[in-house]
Design a protein around this motif. Structure first.
Motif, PDB file in Angstrom:
ATOM      1  N   PRO A  24       0.590  -1.172  -0.073  1.00 55.49           N
ATOM      2  CA  PRO A  24       0.071  -0.032  -0.021  1.00 55.49           C
ATOM      3  C   PRO A  24       0.813   1.182   0.075  1.00 55.49           C
ATOM      4  O   PRO A  24       0.623   2.262  -0.740  1.00 55.49           O
ATOM      5  N   LYS A  25       1.978   1.432   0.827  1.00 59.80           N
ATOM      6  CA  LYS A  25       2.647   2.419   0.705  1.00 59.80           C
ATOM      7  C   LYS A  25       3.346   2.636  -0.504  1.00 59.80           C
ATOM      8  O   LYS A  25       3.364   3.923  -1.150  1.00 59.80           O
ATOM      9  N   GLU A  26       3.878   1.700  -1.296  1.00 62.65           N
ATOM     10  CA  GLU A  26       4.471   1.859  -2.858  1.00 62.65           C
ATOM     11  C   GLU A  26       3.554   2.305  -3.774  1.00 62.65           C
ATOM     12  O   GLU A  26       3.745   3.029  -4.643  1.00 62.65           O
ATOM     13  N   ALA A  27       2.293   1.657  -3.448  1.00 62.66           N
ATOM     14  CA  ALA A  27       1.037   2.216  -4.430  1.00 62.66           C
ATOM     15  C   ALA A  27       0.710   3.534  -4.502  1.00 62.66           C
ATOM     16  O   ALA A  27       0.620   4.460  -5.199  1.00 62.66           O
ATOM     17  N   ARG A  28       0.580   4.057  -2.872  1.00 63.67           N
ATOM     18  CA  ARG A  28       0.410   5.597  -2.519  1.00 63.67           C
ATOM     19  C   ARG A  28       1.585   6.395  -3.234  1.00 63.67           C
ATOM     20  O   ARG A  28       1.334   7.271  -3.714  1.00 63.67           O
ATOM     21  N   ARG A  29       2.867   6.004  -2.999  1.00 70.56           N
ATOM     22  CA  ARG A  29       3.912   6.889  -3.614  1.00 70.56           C
ATOM     23  C   ARG A  29       4.080   6.918  -5.008  1.00 70.56           C
ATOM     24  O   ARG A  29       4.112   8.061  -5.666  1.00 70.56           O
ATOM     25  N   LEU A  30       3.575   6.067  -5.668  1.00 68.43           N
ATOM     26  CA  LEU A  30       3.275   5.708  -7.005  1.00 68.43           C
ATOM     27  C   LEU A  30       2.225   6.868  -7.659  1.00 68.43           C
ATOM     28  O   LEU A  30       2.389   7.532  -8.488  1.00 68.43           O
TER      29      LEU A  30
END
Length: 78
Positions: A24-30
């Motif tokens: 979820p953190k990677e998706a949010r950053r993307l």
């Protein structure tokens, strides 16, 4: 049985595995890196799970904002 022609054959290397799912953190950053229509499309794809062509074919009349529904048309059979 001795097979001399097998001496020069090397075993294939396994390809490096990449993660199939973003955290979820990677998706949010993307998603934070995008803007404009690209951001809207990516957020719809991520949030609804629809396919790219389904998202690109959306029309205003496919959105029901009062009921919080999106009608997806011409969805291929699984």
């Amino acid at each position: 049985m001795d097979l001399p022609w097998l001496d020069e054959i090397v075993r294939a290397k396994r390809p490096q595995r990449l993660p199939a799912v973003l955290t979820p953190k990677e998706a949010r950053r993307l998603l934070e890196q995008l803007s404009g229509s690209q951001a809207l499309i990516e957020r719809l794809l991520y949030g609804t799970g629809m396919r790219l062509m389904e998202c690109l074919r959306l029309r205003v009349k496919d959105l029901d904002l009062e009921r919080h529904e999106i009608t997806i048309r011409n969805r291929p059979a699984p």
